[in-house]
Write a protein that holds these residues in place. Sequence first.
Motif, PDB file in Angstrom:
ATOM      1  N   ALA A  53     -39.551 -52.738  69.130  1.00 52.29           N
ATOM      2  CA  ALA A  53     -38.972 -54.086  69.093  1.00 52.29           C
ATOM      3  C   ALA A  53     -37.836 -54.162  68.082  1.00 52.29           C
ATOM      4  CB  ALA A  53     -40.048 -55.112  68.756  1.00 52.29           C
ATOM      5  N   ILE A  54     -38.008 -53.499  66.945  1.00 53.90           N
ATOM      6  CA  ILE A  54     -36.949 -53.488  65.927  1.00 53.90           C
ATOM      7  C   ILE A  54     -35.717 -52.773  66.451  1.00 53.90           C
ATOM      8  CG2 ILE A  54     -36.302 -52.449  63.709  1.00 53.90           C
ATOM      9  CD1 ILE A  54     -39.048 -53.352  62.672  1.00 53.90           C
ATOM     10  N   ASP A  55     -35.907 -51.668  67.146  1.00 54.21           N
ATOM     11  CA  ASP A  55     -34.772 -50.938  67.710  1.00 54.21           C
ATOM     12  C   ASP A  55     -34.016 -51.814  68.701  1.00 54.21           C
ATOM     13  OD1 ASP A  55     -33.204 -48.491  68.083  1.00 54.21           O
ATOM     14  OD2 ASP A  55     -34.117 -48.454  70.085  1.00 54.21           O
ATOM     15  N   GLU A  56     -34.755 -52.497  69.562  1.00 50.59           N
ATOM     16  CA  GLU A  56     -34.119 -53.387  70.535  1.00 50.59           C
ATOM     17  C   GLU A  56     -33.408 -54.541  69.830  1.00 50.59           C
ATOM     18  OE1 GLU A  56     -35.223 -55.357  74.855  1.00 50.59           O
ATOM     19  OE2 GLU A  56     -36.859 -54.746  73.528  1.00 50.59           O
ATOM     20  N   ASN A  57     -34.015 -55.067  68.769  1.00 45.68           N
ATOM     21  CA  ASN A  57     -33.408 -56.154  68.005  1.00 45.68           C
ATOM     22  C   ASN A  57     -32.114 -55.684  67.334  1.00 45.68           C
ATOM     23  OD1 ASN A  57     -33.710 -58.957  67.073  1.00 45.68           O
ATOM     24  ND2 ASN A  57     -33.902 -58.033  65.038  1.00 45.68           N
ATOM     25  N   ARG A  58     -32.121 -54.478  66.784  1.00 46.86           N
ATOM     26  CA  ARG A  58     -30.900 -53.946  66.156  1.00 46.86           C
ATOM     27  C   ARG A  58     -29.793 -53.767  67.184  1.00 46.86           C
ATOM     28  NH1 ARG A  58     -32.940 -49.302  62.001  1.00 46.86           N
ATOM     29  NH2 ARG A  58     -33.804 -48.506  63.933  1.00 46.86           N
ATOM     30  N   GLU A  59     -30.152 -53.306  68.375  1.00 47.76           N
ATOM     31  CA  GLU A  59     -29.144 -53.162  69.433  1.00 47.76           C
ATOM     32  C   GLU A  59     -28.539 -54.514  69.791  1.00 47.76           C
ATOM     33  OE1 GLU A  59     -30.514 -51.053  72.886  1.00 47.76           O
ATOM     34  OE2 GLU A  59     -31.304 -49.404  71.683  1.00 47.76           O
ATOM     35  N   TYR A  85     -22.604 -61.230  59.182  1.00 45.48           N
ATOM     36  CA  TYR A  85     -23.447 -60.971  58.018  1.00 45.48           C
ATOM     37  C   TYR A  85     -24.908 -60.829  58.436  1.00 45.48           C
ATOM     38  CZ  TYR A  85     -26.432 -61.768  54.046  1.00 45.48           C
ATOM     39  OH  TYR A  85     -27.447 -61.650  53.134  1.00 45.48           O
ATOM     40  N   LEU A  86     -25.376 -61.692  59.322  1.00 51.77           N
ATOM     41  CA  LEU A  86     -26.763 -61.607  59.783  1.00 51.77           C
ATOM     42  C   LEU A  86     -27.016 -60.281  60.495  1.00 51.77           C
ATOM     43  CD1 LEU A  86     -27.510 -65.225  61.031  1.00 51.77           C
ATOM     44  CD2 LEU A  86     -28.496 -64.054  59.046  1.00 51.77           C
ATOM     45  N   SER A  87     -26.028 -59.778  61.206  1.00 51.55           N
ATOM     46  CA  SER A  87     -26.168 -58.477  61.853  1.00 51.55           C
ATOM     47  C   SER A  87     -26.370 -57.383  60.812  1.00 51.55           C
ATOM     48  CB  SER A  87     -24.931 -58.181  62.714  1.00 51.55           C
ATOM     49  OG  SER A  87     -25.022 -56.871  63.229  1.00 51.55           O
ATOM     50  N   GLU A  88     -25.568 -57.429  59.752  1.00 51.42           N
ATOM     51  CA  GLU A  88     -25.711 -56.433  58.684  1.00 51.42           C
ATOM     52  C   GLU A  88     -27.062 -56.573  57.991  1.00 51.42           C
ATOM     53  OE1 GLU A  88     -22.189 -57.190  56.359  1.00 51.42           O
ATOM     54  OE2 GLU A  88     -21.143 -55.542  57.346  1.00 51.42           O
ATOM     55  N   PHE A  89     -27.478 -57.806  57.720  1.00 50.25           N
ATOM     56  CA  PHE A  89     -28.772 -58.042  57.088  1.00 50.25           C
ATOM     57  C   PHE A  89     -29.906 -57.521  57.974  1.00 50.25           C
ATOM     58  CE2 PHE A  89     -32.663 -60.433  56.651  1.00 50.25           C
ATOM     59  CZ  PHE A  89     -32.919 -60.303  55.295  1.00 50.25           C
ATOM     60  N   THR A  90     -29.809 -57.802  59.270  1.00 46.92           N
ATOM     61  CA  THR A  90     -30.838 -57.363  60.208  1.00 46.92           C
ATOM     62  C   THR A  90     -30.991 -55.846  60.194  1.00 46.92           C
ATOM     63  OG1 THR A  90     -30.501 -59.296  61.613  1.00 46.92           O
ATOM     64  CG2 THR A  90     -31.496 -57.384  62.655  1.00 46.92           C
ATOM     65  N   THR A  91     -29.883 -55.141  60.161  1.00 49.55           N
ATOM     66  CA  THR A  91     -29.928 -53.672  60.110  1.00 49.55           C
ATOM     67  C   THR A  91     -30.602 -53.196  58.833  1.00 49.55           C
ATOM     68  OG1 THR A  91     -27.958 -53.472  61.489  1.00 49.55           O
ATOM     69  CG2 THR A  91     -28.512 -51.576  60.114  1.00 49.55           C
ATOM     70  N   ALA A  92     -30.198 -53.759  57.709  1.00 48.81           N
ATOM     71  CA  ALA A  92     -30.761 -53.343  56.423  1.00 48.81           C
ATOM     72  C   ALA A  92     -32.243 -53.711  56.324  1.00 48.81           C
ATOM     73  CB  ALA A  92     -29.974 -53.969  55.278  1.00 48.81           C
ATOM     74  N   HIS A  93     -32.591 -54.911  56.737  1.00 46.27           N
ATOM     75  CA  HIS A  93     -33.983 -55.344  56.629  1.00 46.27           C
ATOM     76  C   HIS A  93     -34.878 -54.566  57.606  1.00 46.27           C
ATOM     77  CE1 HIS A  93     -37.048 -58.037  55.135  1.00 46.27           C
ATOM     78  NE2 HIS A  93     -37.504 -58.136  56.389  1.00 46.27           N
ATOM     79  N   SER A  94     -34.341 -54.202  58.748  1.00 45.40           N
ATOM     80  CA  SER A  94     -35.109 -53.420  59.718  1.00 45.40           C
ATOM     81  C   SER A  94     -35.543 -52.087  59.117  1.00 45.40           C
ATOM     82  CB  SER A  94     -34.287 -53.181  60.983  1.00 45.40           C
ATOM     83  OG  SER A  94     -34.057 -54.399  61.653  1.00 45.40           O
ATOM     84  N   LYS A  96     -36.160 -51.510  56.010  1.00 51.50           N
ATOM     85  CA  LYS A  96     -37.254 -51.805  55.075  1.00 51.50           C
ATOM     86  C   LYS A  96     -38.573 -52.032  55.814  1.00 51.50           C
ATOM     87  CE  LYS A  96     -34.274 -53.841  51.573  1.00 51.50           C
ATOM     88  NZ  LYS A  96     -33.882 -55.079  50.886  1.00 51.50           N
ATOM     89  N   VAL A  97     -38.510 -52.722  56.946  1.00 48.11           N
ATOM     90  CA  VAL A  97     -39.732 -52.965  57.717  1.00 48.11           C
ATOM     91  C   VAL A  97     -40.286 -51.634  58.224  1.00 48.11           C
ATOM     92  CG1 VAL A  97     -40.721 -54.079  59.764  1.00 48.11           C
ATOM     93  CG2 VAL A  97     -39.024 -55.299  58.372  1.00 48.11           C
ATOM     94  N   LEU A  98     -39.426 -50.784  58.741  1.00 48.70           N
ATOM     95  CA  LEU A  98     -39.881 -49.498  59.262  1.00 48.70           C
ATOM     96  C   LEU A  98     -40.428 -48.597  58.159  1.00 48.70           C
ATOM     97  CD1 LEU A  98     -37.106 -48.817  61.911  1.00 48.70           C
ATOM     98  CD2 LEU A  98     -39.475 -49.518  62.325  1.00 48.70           C
ATOM     99  N   ALA A  99     -39.931 -48.765  56.945  1.00 47.31           N
ATOM    100  CA  ALA A  99     -40.440 -47.997  55.799  1.00 47.31           C
ATOM    101  C   ALA A  99     -41.669 -48.666  55.176  1.00 47.31           C
ATOM    102  CB  ALA A  99     -39.339 -47.836  54.755  1.00 47.31           C
ATOM    103  N   ARG A 100     -42.113 -49.762  55.782  1.00 46.62           N
ATOM    104  CA  ARG A 100     -43.271 -50.540  55.315  1.00 46.62           C
ATOM    105  C   ARG A 100     -43.052 -51.118  53.918  1.00 46.62           C
ATOM    106  NH1 ARG A 100     -48.553 -48.115  58.206  1.00 46.62           N
ATOM    107  NH2 ARG A 100     -47.511 -47.437  60.073  1.00 46.62           N
ATOM    108  N   GLN A 101     -41.795 -51.463  53.644  1.00 47.48           N
ATOM    109  CA  GLN A 101     -41.437 -52.080  52.370  1.00 47.48           C
ATOM    110  C   GLN A 101     -41.208 -53.581  52.517  1.00 47.48           C
ATOM    111  OE1 GLN A 101     -37.933 -49.835  51.448  1.00 47.48           O
ATOM    112  NE2 GLN A 101     -39.085 -48.106  50.615  1.00 47.48           N
ATOM    113  N   ALA A 102     -41.266 -54.084  53.739  1.00 46.15           N
ATOM    114  CA  ALA A 102     -41.047 -55.505  54.008  1.00 46.15           C
ATOM    115  C   ALA A 102     -41.726 -55.851  55.328  1.00 46.15           C
ATOM    116  CB  ALA A 102     -39.549 -55.811  54.084  1.00 46.15           C
ATOM    117  N   SER A 103     -41.914 -57.152  55.541  1.00 45.92           N
ATOM    118  CA  SER A 103     -42.495 -57.591  56.811  1.00 45.92           C
ATOM    119  C   SER A 103     -41.368 -57.952  57.777  1.00 45.92           C
ATOM    120  CB  SER A 103     -43.399 -58.805  56.590  1.00 45.92           C
ATOM    121  OG  SER A 103     -42.631 -59.965  56.402  1.00 45.92           O
TER     122      SER A 103
END
Length: 125
Positions: A53-59, A85-94, A96-103
Amino acid sequence: MNAILKAQNAYGLSSRPIRTARGTEYDAVARITQRLKAAADARPVDMRALAGAIDENRELWALFAIEVADPGNPLPQDLRARLFYLSEFTTAHSRKVLARQASADALIEINTAVMRGLRDAGAPT
């Protein structure tokens, strides 16, 4: 089948509504947001589903970034900058989520806000 029925079938009103770009965007964001939420809410978290889902969201957000970076985009410059900016934030936050550092909550909230904006601007509810 008689001629009148043939004409009605060929030229009658379609049972499917005409899709707008906003409606298509709304549906894409809604579908991805639902996948993000379902994977994030699973106990234990379904990392495979969440990663998909994160991969699809980043796309999706990469496509948004490309669209708002286009000089011919009709959106106001301020809105285009905020979406980029939200696109850049989404990439960066994604990451963190995949690294289990954020929800995934922030990603879900952003997408929900975008859906609200698209709906308020004329997309189907």
